[in-house]
Design a protein around this motif. Sequence first.
Motif, PDB file in Angstrom:
ATOM      1  N   GLY A   1       0.837  -1.185   0.000  1.00 30.13           N
ATOM      2  CA  GLY A   1       0.000   0.000   0.000  1.00 30.13           C
ATOM      3  C   GLY A   1       0.877   1.242   0.000  1.00 30.13           C
ATOM      4  N   LEU A   2       0.329   2.333  -0.512  1.00 30.34           N
ATOM      5  CA  LEU A   2       0.997   3.646  -0.431  1.00 30.34           C
ATOM      6  C   LEU A   2       2.387   3.632  -1.063  1.00 30.34           C
ATOM      7  CD1 LEU A   2       0.038   4.450   3.287  1.00 30.34           C
ATOM      8  CD2 LEU A   2      -1.294   4.876   1.212  1.00 30.34           C
ATOM      9  N   ASN A   3       2.498   3.028  -2.253  1.00 29.44           N
ATOM     10  CA  ASN A   3       3.810   2.942  -2.899  1.00 29.44           C
ATOM     11  C   ASN A   3       4.048   4.063  -3.904  1.00 29.44           C
ATOM     12  OD1 ASN A   3       6.356   1.846  -3.292  1.00 29.44           O
ATOM     13  ND2 ASN A   3       5.658   0.387  -4.848  1.00 29.44           N
TER      14      ASN A   3
ATOM     15  N   ALA B   1       3.892  -0.344   3.393  1.00 32.06           N
ATOM     16  CA  ALA B   1       2.711  -0.926   4.035  1.00 32.06           C
ATOM     17  C   ALA B   1       2.425  -2.253   3.341  1.00 32.06           C
ATOM     18  CB  ALA B   1       1.528   0.021   3.905  1.00 32.06           C
ATOM     19  N   LEU B   2       2.490  -3.343   4.082  1.00 34.22           N
ATOM     20  CA  LEU B   2       2.357  -4.681   3.506  1.00 34.22           C
ATOM     21  C   LEU B   2       1.117  -5.373   4.055  1.00 34.22           C
ATOM     22  CD1 LEU B   2       6.078  -5.842   3.872  1.00 34.22           C
ATOM     23  CD2 LEU B   2       4.942  -5.119   1.762  1.00 34.22           C
ATOM     24  N   PHE B   3       0.415  -6.080   3.183  1.00 30.29           N
ATOM     25  CA  PHE B   3      -0.703  -6.913   3.610  1.00 30.29           C
ATOM     26  C   PHE B   3      -0.807  -8.090   2.651  1.00 30.29           C
ATOM     27  CE2 PHE B   3      -2.329  -3.617   0.807  1.00 30.29           C
ATOM     28  CZ  PHE B   3      -3.189  -4.277  -0.043  1.00 30.29           C
ATOM     29  N   LEU B   4      -1.598  -9.081   3.022  1.00 29.07           N
ATOM     30  CA  LEU B   4      -1.761 -10.300   2.232  1.00 29.07           C
ATOM     31  C   LEU B   4      -3.189 -10.409   1.720  1.00 29.07           C
ATOM     32  CD1 LEU B   4       0.139 -12.853   4.518  1.00 29.07           C
ATOM     33  CD2 LEU B   4       1.036 -11.649   2.522  1.00 29.07           C
TER      34      LEU B   4
ATOM     35  N   ARG C   1     -13.727   0.186   0.808  1.00 30.36           N
ATOM     36  CA  ARG C   1     -13.065   1.214   1.608  1.00 30.36           C
ATOM     37  C   ARG C   1     -13.586   1.331   3.034  1.00 30.36           C
ATOM     38  NH1 ARG C   1      -8.299   1.801  -0.894  1.00 30.36           N
ATOM     39  NH2 ARG C   1      -8.501   2.693  -2.998  1.00 30.36           N
ATOM     40  N   ASP C   2     -14.899   1.223   3.234  1.00 32.90           N
ATOM     41  CA  ASP C   2     -15.385   1.364   4.608  1.00 32.90           C
ATOM     42  C   ASP C   2     -14.909   0.213   5.486  1.00 32.90           C
ATOM     43  OD1 ASP C   2     -17.035  -0.122   2.936  1.00 32.90           O
ATOM     44  OD2 ASP C   2     -18.910   0.583   3.803  1.00 32.90           O
ATOM     45  N   PHE C   3     -14.782  -0.988   4.917  1.00 27.74           N
ATOM     46  CA  PHE C   3     -14.261  -2.109   5.692  1.00 27.74           C
ATOM     47  C   PHE C   3     -12.745  -2.005   5.867  1.00 27.74           C
ATOM     48  CE2 PHE C   3     -18.430  -3.630   5.162  1.00 27.74           C
ATOM     49  CZ  PHE C   3     -18.635  -4.629   6.095  1.00 27.74           C
ATOM     50  N   GLN C   4     -12.068  -1.418   4.899  1.00 28.56           N
ATOM     51  CA  GLN C   4     -10.629  -1.199   5.032  1.00 28.56           C
ATOM     52  C   GLN C   4     -10.328  -0.272   6.218  1.00 28.56           C
ATOM     53  OE1 GLN C   4      -8.780   0.381   1.498  1.00 28.56           O
ATOM     54  NE2 GLN C   4      -6.809   0.745   2.510  1.00 28.56           N
ATOM     55  N   ARG C   5     -11.234   0.673   6.472  1.00 29.54           N
ATOM     56  CA  ARG C   5     -11.000   1.673   7.512  1.00 29.54           C
ATOM     57  C   ARG C   5     -11.524   1.258   8.888  1.00 29.54           C
ATOM     58  NH1 ARG C   5      -8.087   3.286   3.880  1.00 29.54           N
ATOM     59  NH2 ARG C   5      -8.442   5.122   2.590  1.00 29.54           N
ATOM     60  N   LYS C   6     -12.136   0.078   8.978  1.00 35.34           N
ATOM     61  CA  LYS C   6     -12.702  -0.335  10.264  1.00 35.34           C
ATOM     62  C   LYS C   6     -11.631  -0.567  11.331  1.00 35.34           C
ATOM     63  CE  LYS C   6     -17.118  -2.357   8.827  1.00 35.34           C
ATOM     64  NZ  LYS C   6     -17.991  -1.602   9.748  1.00 35.34           N
ATOM     65  N   THR C   7     -10.419  -0.967  10.905  1.00 38.02           N
ATOM     66  CA  THR C   7      -9.318  -1.181  11.843  1.00 38.02           C
ATOM     67  C   THR C   7      -8.045  -0.631  11.210  1.00 38.02           C
ATOM     68  OG1 THR C   7      -8.456  -3.324  11.040  1.00 38.02           O
ATOM     69  CG2 THR C   7     -10.416  -3.387  12.431  1.00 38.02           C
TER      70      THR C   7
ATOM     71  N   GLN D   1      -5.626  -2.479  10.549  1.00 31.59           N
ATOM     72  CA  GLN D   1      -5.225  -3.537   9.635  1.00 31.59           C
ATOM     73  C   GLN D   1      -6.162  -3.518   8.431  1.00 31.59           C
ATOM     74  OE1 GLN D   1      -2.473  -5.413  10.295  1.00 31.59           O
ATOM     75  NE2 GLN D   1      -2.244  -4.110  12.095  1.00 31.59           N
ATOM     76  N   TRP D   2      -5.622  -3.629   7.224  1.00 35.15           N
ATOM     77  CA  TRP D   2      -6.414  -3.478   6.007  1.00 35.15           C
ATOM     78  C   TRP D   2      -7.059  -4.776   5.532  1.00 35.15           C
ATOM     79  CZ3 TRP D   2      -2.712  -0.090   2.518  1.00 35.15           C
ATOM     80  CH2 TRP D   2      -2.555   1.172   3.132  1.00 35.15           C
TER      81      TRP D   2
END
Length: 285
Positions: A82-84, A101-104, A164-170, A172-173
Amino acid sequence: MRLVTYTSGSGDAVGLVQGETVHDVAKLVADAPADMIGLVAAGPAVLDRLREAASGAGEGQPLGGVTLRRPIARPGKTICLGLNYVDHAKEGGNEVPEYPALFLRVNSSLVDPGAPVIRPRVSEKFDYEVELMAVIGKGGHDIAEADALGHVFGYTVFNDGSVRDFQRKTTQWTPGKNFDGSGPMGPWIVTADELPQGAHGLAIQSRLNGQVMQDSNTEHMMFPVARTIAIVSQVMTLEPGDVIAMGTPAGVGFARKPPVFMKAGDVIECEIEKIGVLSNPVIDA
């Protein structure tokens, strides 16, 4: 070379695309692996045989007459940045990161080229993100940046469809990045030898219903492919067939005024120069 996984009358196969024709790799090279991860893991010797066979390839199937699947059906690991891109970080009000920012992503979130992406019933904030995706060819742990591009088999296009709304719930993405049927990949893998080193300097663009939404260049990535592989491999062992999505440039829907999100009936196209166009319709769950 452009390599695809496709479905024809006899089931899934790995194909070599030449123009508008696809050739079954198993018919070009004796004892060729039956799936893309096997071909990736087989190493340069098999690719050399395939290149030689391709020069004399006979009649294949029309590309338009087969169903393309995502090039790697079930990657061992789908690692995302993320954010690259600086402009994307800033449009979302984020600090420019010193570490990526790394996620799987899980495999149930991945989608074939041309297949519908699914807006979940629990959200109307389904966003697009065009991304370069690197395919690991040679595994390794704690890979030196100077050696990292030697571990890349090739590149494909990815759309990191984000709720997006679920991405912002915590902080962690994971929730917003892993809805079923949200992340298309494809249409094929272009081998690394046919692209600039690290896929640097390639135009990258997304279009929603034909309107350009994102328009940038991979030269603007803050963490280029080699550096990213070095960073990720400090944490985990990379294996053949793992894929790394390299982040998206500015122009995503949530940052627009007013916001623009994907809805049923839309068509989202993601294109990277010298690689190809990944196109998917949008449907509701």
